[in-house]
Design a protein around this motif. Structure first.
Motif, short mmCIF file in Angstrom:
data_model
loop_
_atom_site.label_atom_id
_atom_site.label_comp_id
_atom_site.label_asym_id
_atom_site.label_seq_id
_atom_site.Cartn_x
_atom_site.Cartn_y
_atom_site.Cartn_z
N HIS A 32 -26.90 -19.53 91.94
CA HIS A 32 -25.52 -20.03 91.89
C HIS A 32 -25.32 -20.82 90.59
O HIS A 32 -26.25 -21.45 90.08
CB HIS A 32 -25.20 -20.90 93.11
CG HIS A 32 -26.07 -22.13 93.21
ND1 HIS A 32 -27.33 -22.08 93.78
CD2 HIS A 32 -25.87 -23.41 92.81
CE1 HIS A 32 -27.87 -23.29 93.74
NE2 HIS A 32 -27.01 -24.11 93.16
N PRO A 33 -24.09 -20.76 90.05
CA PRO A 33 -23.83 -21.43 88.77
C PRO A 33 -23.73 -22.94 88.96
O PRO A 33 -23.35 -23.43 90.03
CB PRO A 33 -22.48 -20.85 88.33
CG PRO A 33 -21.81 -20.48 89.61
CD PRO A 33 -22.91 -20.04 90.55
N VAL A 34 -24.06 -23.67 87.88
CA VAL A 34 -23.93 -25.12 87.85
C VAL A 34 -22.86 -25.45 86.82
O VAL A 34 -23.08 -25.29 85.61
CB VAL A 34 -25.26 -25.80 87.50
CG1 VAL A 34 -25.07 -27.32 87.45
CG2 VAL A 34 -26.33 -25.43 88.51
N THR A 35 -21.70 -25.82 87.26
CA THR A 35 -20.60 -26.13 86.35
C THR A 35 -20.67 -27.60 85.93
O THR A 35 -20.65 -28.49 86.78
CB THR A 35 -19.24 -25.86 87.02
OG1 THR A 35 -19.20 -24.51 87.47
CG2 THR A 35 -18.10 -26.10 86.05
N PRO A 36 -20.76 -27.85 84.64
CA PRO A 36 -20.84 -29.24 84.19
C PRO A 36 -19.50 -29.93 84.36
O PRO A 36 -18.45 -29.27 84.47
CB PRO A 36 -21.21 -29.11 82.71
CG PRO A 36 -20.65 -27.78 82.31
CD PRO A 36 -20.79 -26.91 83.52
N PRO A 37 -19.49 -31.25 84.39
CA PRO A 37 -18.21 -31.96 84.51
C PRO A 37 -17.36 -31.76 83.26
O PRO A 37 -17.88 -31.59 82.15
CB PRO A 37 -18.63 -33.42 84.67
CG PRO A 37 -20.00 -33.50 84.05
CD PRO A 37 -20.64 -32.17 84.34
N SER A 38 -16.06 -31.75 83.44
CA SER A 38 -15.15 -31.58 82.30
C SER A 38 -15.17 -32.83 81.43
O SER A 38 -15.56 -33.92 81.86
CB SER A 38 -13.73 -31.32 82.80
OG SER A 38 -13.67 -30.15 83.59
N LEU A 39 -14.74 -32.65 80.20
CA LEU A 39 -14.64 -33.80 79.30
C LEU A 39 -13.60 -34.77 79.84
O LEU A 39 -12.57 -34.35 80.38
CB LEU A 39 -14.25 -33.34 77.90
CG LEU A 39 -15.33 -32.64 77.07
CD1 LEU A 39 -14.71 -32.10 75.78
CD2 LEU A 39 -16.46 -33.59 76.74
N PRO A 40 -13.84 -36.05 79.69
CA PRO A 40 -12.83 -37.03 80.14
C PRO A 40 -11.54 -36.88 79.35
O PRO A 40 -11.52 -36.38 78.22
CB PRO A 40 -13.51 -38.38 79.87
CG PRO A 40 -14.59 -38.10 78.89
CD PRO A 40 -15.04 -36.69 79.13
N GLY A 41 -10.45 -37.33 79.94
CA GLY A 41 -9.13 -37.15 79.32
C GLY A 41 -8.99 -37.82 77.98
O GLY A 41 -8.25 -37.34 77.11
N PHE A 42 -9.73 -38.93 77.76
CA PHE A 42 -9.55 -39.63 76.48
C PHE A 42 -10.06 -38.82 75.30
O PHE A 42 -9.65 -39.05 74.16
CB PHE A 42 -10.23 -41.00 76.53
CG PHE A 42 -11.74 -40.95 76.49
CD1 PHE A 42 -12.43 -40.84 75.29
CD2 PHE A 42 -12.47 -41.03 77.65
CE1 PHE A 42 -13.81 -40.81 75.26
CE2 PHE A 42 -13.85 -41.00 77.64
CZ PHE A 42 -14.53 -40.88 76.43
N VAL A 43 -10.96 -37.84 75.55
CA VAL A 43 -11.44 -36.99 74.46
C VAL A 43 -10.30 -36.11 73.94
O VAL A 43 -10.11 -35.94 72.74
CB VAL A 43 -12.64 -36.13 74.92
CG1 VAL A 43 -13.06 -35.17 73.81
CG2 VAL A 43 -13.80 -37.02 75.32
N LEU A 44 -9.53 -35.54 74.87
CA LEU A 44 -8.38 -34.72 74.47
C LEU A 44 -7.33 -35.59 73.78
O LEU A 44 -6.71 -35.18 72.79
CB LEU A 44 -7.78 -34.03 75.70
CG LEU A 44 -8.73 -33.10 76.48
CD1 LEU A 44 -8.02 -32.59 77.73
CD2 LEU A 44 -9.16 -31.94 75.60
N GLN A 45 -7.12 -36.80 74.30
CA GLN A 45 -6.15 -37.70 73.68
C GLN A 45 -6.62 -38.13 72.29
O GLN A 45 -5.81 -38.33 71.39
CB GLN A 45 -5.94 -38.92 74.57
CG GLN A 45 -5.29 -38.61 75.92
CD GLN A 45 -5.25 -39.82 76.83
OE1 GLN A 45 -5.69 -40.90 76.45
NE2 GLN A 45 -4.72 -39.63 78.02
N ASN A 46 -7.94 -38.25 72.12
CA ASN A 46 -8.48 -38.66 70.83
C ASN A 46 -8.16 -37.65 69.74
O ASN A 46 -7.81 -38.01 68.62
CB ASN A 46 -9.99 -38.86 70.94
CG ASN A 46 -10.61 -39.31 69.63
OD1 ASN A 46 -10.23 -40.32 69.07
ND2 ASN A 46 -11.56 -38.54 69.14
#
Length: 357
Positions: free
Chosen positions: A329-343
């Protein structure tokens, strides 16, 4: 042919000034490279030269500088300076002189195609922060040329162009043309070695200079002194010594942003370099994270009977396993936090603010 001690001293001063200038040349080189989109390059203070940055994960280049440069250039190129000549008195004679002078200036602007020189000057000012206009008499007409900062030289140690007793401009000329113009120095010119393109700029490469060198080209320096002297220098010899009849120096030094206590001005690209580097780094993180999520890692029990190359990124592939050993089964990593996109958005906005748009 004996070399002039004064010419030797002037050549030494030019070489000393060029050594102090190398630090600024590196910034200009870096600005031009970033403008071209070659942004995986950094300045190495230990070696005093440019080098390729070490790749860490995905290396993405999204050139925001180019659009800002084109926007500023297009805005400035249409802002032509106006010319107005006012009469010294209301008399008819002075009014006619003023109108005639204004018409002559407008004719000169069109005849010399000053709009093209103006465009060249703006390009150098935005990218390197410095440029010059050189106006001279070529024997038939008064002509104006644009001069890049790479070809400008002042007296060593000055912090303002007004402190310098002279200003020099370098240019590459054909050996035969130089021998024809100065036949009394023909033997010296014939023996002089070719000057490579980019002479005096250090070891920087990365595609700024053409790989093929021009043949039979010599670098000469046109030097204007504040006392009215004008000289043409080749290596350590004067090819020409004369007088400049004008009351002011024919070279107008222009800076994009003057920095107090500093000879060289700052261009529009220089303060954007670090922000662009951080923007590329932020976008690389986002894209790398998206690739990992789209192609996640898999946990496969050793007893599942799945080969090491059985799971790929192909769509619709069939993966067979041993039910007794457990299903992979795949292991999906956590998404980047929102502040990275805002940065990333914040960095793009800051580039607009810093460039003055």
């Amino acid at each position: 042919m004996a070399k002039s001690p004064k010419a030797q001293k002037l050549k030494k001063d030019i070489d000393e000034f060029n050594q102090d200038k190398l630090g600024y040349i590196r910034v200009w080189d870096l600005s031009l490279l970033f403008l071209q989109g070659r942004q995986q390059i950094v300045y190495d203070r230990s070696s005093g030269d440019l080098r390729r940055a070490k790749a860490e994960g995905s290396s993405v280049t999204i050139n925001l500088i180019l659009n800002l440069y084109r926007h500023l250039q297009s805005r400035l190129e249409v802002a032509y300076p106006g010319t107005t000549v006012l009469p010294s008195s209301p008399s008819a004679e002075d009014v006619i002189k003023a109108k005639s002078s204004e018409a002559a200036l407008q004719y000169y602007w069109q005849q010399q195609r000053m709009a093209g020189h103006y465009s060249d000057i703006i390009g150098w000012l935005l990218s390197c922060g410095n440029a010059a206009l050189y106006t001279r008499y070529d024997g038939e007409n008064v002509v104006t040329e644009s001069v890049s900062p790479y070809n400008l030289y002042f007296e060593p140690g000055v912090t303002s162009p007004n402190e310098s007793n002279w200003i020099a401009m370098s240019k590459l000329v054909n050996r035969e043309d130089l021998m024809e113009a100065y036949p009394d120095k023909a033997e010296f010119i014939k023996k002089a070695g070719d000057t490579p393109r980019g002479a005096g700029r250090g070891r920087t490469a990365f595609g700024l200079y053409p790989t093929q060198e021009l043949k039979d080209r010599l670098e000469v320096f046109e030097v204007y002194f504040r006392n009215g002297e004008r000289k043409l220098l080749l290596n350590e010899m004067y090819l020409f010594e004369g007088k400049w009849k004008g009351k002011t120096l024919p070279v107008q030094f222009i800076r994009y942003c003057k920095v107090p206590g500093r000879l060289w001005g700052m261009g529009a690209i220089e303060p954007l370099l670090e922000i662009q580097i951080n923007y590329n780094k932020s976008r690389s993180q986002i894209i790398e994270n998206a690739e990992i999520i789209g192609n996640p890692k898999w946990l496969i029990p050793k007893t599942a009977g799945v080969g090491p190359n059985a799971i790929t990124s192909r769509k619709g592939e069939k993966v067979y396993y041993n039910p007794a050993g457990g299903a992979p089964h795949p292991v999906t990593p956590p998404s980047l936090p929102g502040f990275v996109l805002q940065n990333a958005s914040q960095l793009a906005s800051e580039m607009m603010d810093v460039s003055g748009i």
